[in-house]
Design an enzyme around this catalytic site. Structure first.
Site, PDB file in Angstrom:
ATOM      1  N   GLU A   1     -27.440   7.711   1.917  1.00  0.00           N
ATOM      2  CA  GLU A   1     -26.583   6.525   1.991  1.00  0.00           C
ATOM      3  C   GLU A   1     -27.088   5.427   1.056  1.00  0.00           C
ATOM      4  O   GLU A   1     -28.278   5.180   0.956  1.00  0.00           O
ATOM      5  CB  GLU A   1     -26.548   5.986   3.430  1.00  0.00           C
ATOM      6  CG  GLU A   1     -25.911   6.941   4.424  1.00  0.00           C
ATOM      7  CD  GLU A   1     -24.410   7.131   4.206  1.00  0.00           C
ATOM      8  OE1 GLU A   1     -23.806   6.329   3.463  1.00  0.00           O
ATOM      9  OE2 GLU A   1     -23.859   8.095   4.778  1.00  0.00           O
TER      10      GLU A   1
ATOM     11  N   CYS B   1     -25.700   5.080  13.011  1.00  0.00           N
ATOM     12  CA  CYS B   1     -26.483   5.422  11.823  1.00  0.00           C
ATOM     13  C   CYS B   1     -26.640   4.207  10.926  1.00  0.00           C
ATOM     14  O   CYS B   1     -27.737   3.899  10.461  1.00  0.00           O
ATOM     15  CB  CYS B   1     -25.833   6.590  11.086  1.00  0.00           C
ATOM     16  SG  CYS B   1     -25.896   8.090  12.072  1.00  0.00           S
TER      17      CYS B   1
ATOM     18  N   HIS C   1     -27.196  11.137   5.719  1.00  0.00           N
ATOM     19  CA  HIS C   1     -26.253  11.845   6.598  1.00  0.00           C
ATOM     20  C   HIS C   1     -26.200  13.321   6.191  1.00  0.00           C
ATOM     21  O   HIS C   1     -26.199  13.638   4.993  1.00  0.00           O
ATOM     22  CB  HIS C   1     -24.843  11.257   6.481  1.00  0.00           C
ATOM     23  CG  HIS C   1     -24.540  10.227   7.529  1.00  0.00           C
ATOM     24  ND1 HIS C   1     -24.168   8.951   7.219  1.00  0.00           N
ATOM     25  CD2 HIS C   1     -24.522  10.312   8.891  1.00  0.00           C
ATOM     26  CE1 HIS C   1     -23.942   8.279   8.352  1.00  0.00           C
ATOM     27  NE2 HIS C   1     -24.156   9.074   9.370  1.00  0.00           N
TER      28      HIS C   1
HETATM   29  N1  PCA Z   1     -24.463  10.252  13.628  1.00  0.00           N
HETATM   30  C1  PCA Z   1     -23.816   9.039  14.064  1.00  0.00           C
HETATM   31  C2  PCA Z   1     -24.707   8.467  15.129  1.00  0.00           C
HETATM   32  C3  PCA Z   1     -25.652   9.549  15.488  1.00  0.00           C
HETATM   33  C4  PCA Z   1     -25.502  10.563  14.443  1.00  0.00           C
HETATM   34  O1  PCA Z   1     -26.206  11.579  14.312  1.00  0.00           O
HETATM   35  C5  PCA Z   1     -23.421   8.102  12.937  1.00  0.00           C
HETATM   36  O2  PCA Z   1     -23.103   8.597  11.840  1.00  0.00           O
HETATM   37  O3  PCA Z   1     -23.402   6.890  13.109  1.00  0.00           O
END
Ligand code: PCA
Length: 202
Positions: free
Chosen positions: A80, A142, A166
């Protein structure tokens, strides 16, 4: 030897497993390059996860922090680029459902990742794994954890490399869920290791 705090999340919403949990549990205690991995799992709870990340940072005093999250529906590993000062989204595991709230009243509107995200993507691609930089981590847990880590780094410990990656669903999750693209656990694990290796000379 340097220390890397690697975090993952517990399952949430209708995702019965969280592939980040298994990866973090597996890498906990490993040595990757010059980094000793300290793996921690965090709850999907707006009131707890940010504070917990900062508690782990205070306890472990890591040189770098990489937080992992599931982005079900994405096809690639996506470091990200930016965290925004906003809490918003579906109810978390404790039923909290903030709407358009700031994470930190006194915080900047946004912080850019302090991880070598371009290098991570280039290295993933060179190793045959689909990857791209993501320009939004959303406004859910996240983003919340990424923002808290970067806010702390910017205000208190600027030398700490911090950011968020992610990852797509694992096959295990996709089989249970039914309608999402997925990777093997082995490829996800390999991808995360490659991202950690990219910290090395960054
Ligand atoms: N993904 C979520 C919250 C926990 C996770 O593994 C997110 O993308 O915010």
């Amino acid at each position: 030897m340097r220390k890397l705090l690697l975090t993952g999340f517990e399952p949430f919403l209708d995702f019965t497993v969280n592939p980040t949990m298994k990866i973090v549990e597996e890498l906990d205690g490993d040595l990757i390059g010059d980094y000793e991995i300290i793996g921690k799992i965090m709850p999907v709870d707006f009131n707890a996860s940010g504070k917990m990340l900062l508690d782990f940072v205070a306890e472990e005093n890591p040189d770098a922090v990489i937080s992992l999250g599931l982005a079900a529906g994405r096809y690639k590993i996506t470091p990200e680029r930016i965290a925004i000062n906003v809490k918003d989204g579906a109810a978390d595991n404790e039923g909290n459902k903030p709407i358009d709230e700031p994470i930190r009243e006194e915080g900047e509107p946004a912080y850019l990742s302090a991880l070598p995200i371009r290098k991570m993507v280039d290295s993933l691609l060179a190793n045959g794994l689909p990857a791209t930089i993501s320009n939004t981590a959303g406004a859910y847990l996240c983003n919340n954890v990424m923002y808290e880590g970067l806010h702390y780094a910017k205000t208190t410990k600027p030398e700490m490399k911090t950011g968020f990656i992610h990852i797509p669903a694992s096959h295990e999750l996709a089989i249970q869920h039914g309608r999402i693209p997925s990777w093997s656990h082995e490829d996800l694990l390999r991808g995360v290791r490659i991202c950690i290796e990219a910290l090395e000379e960054a």
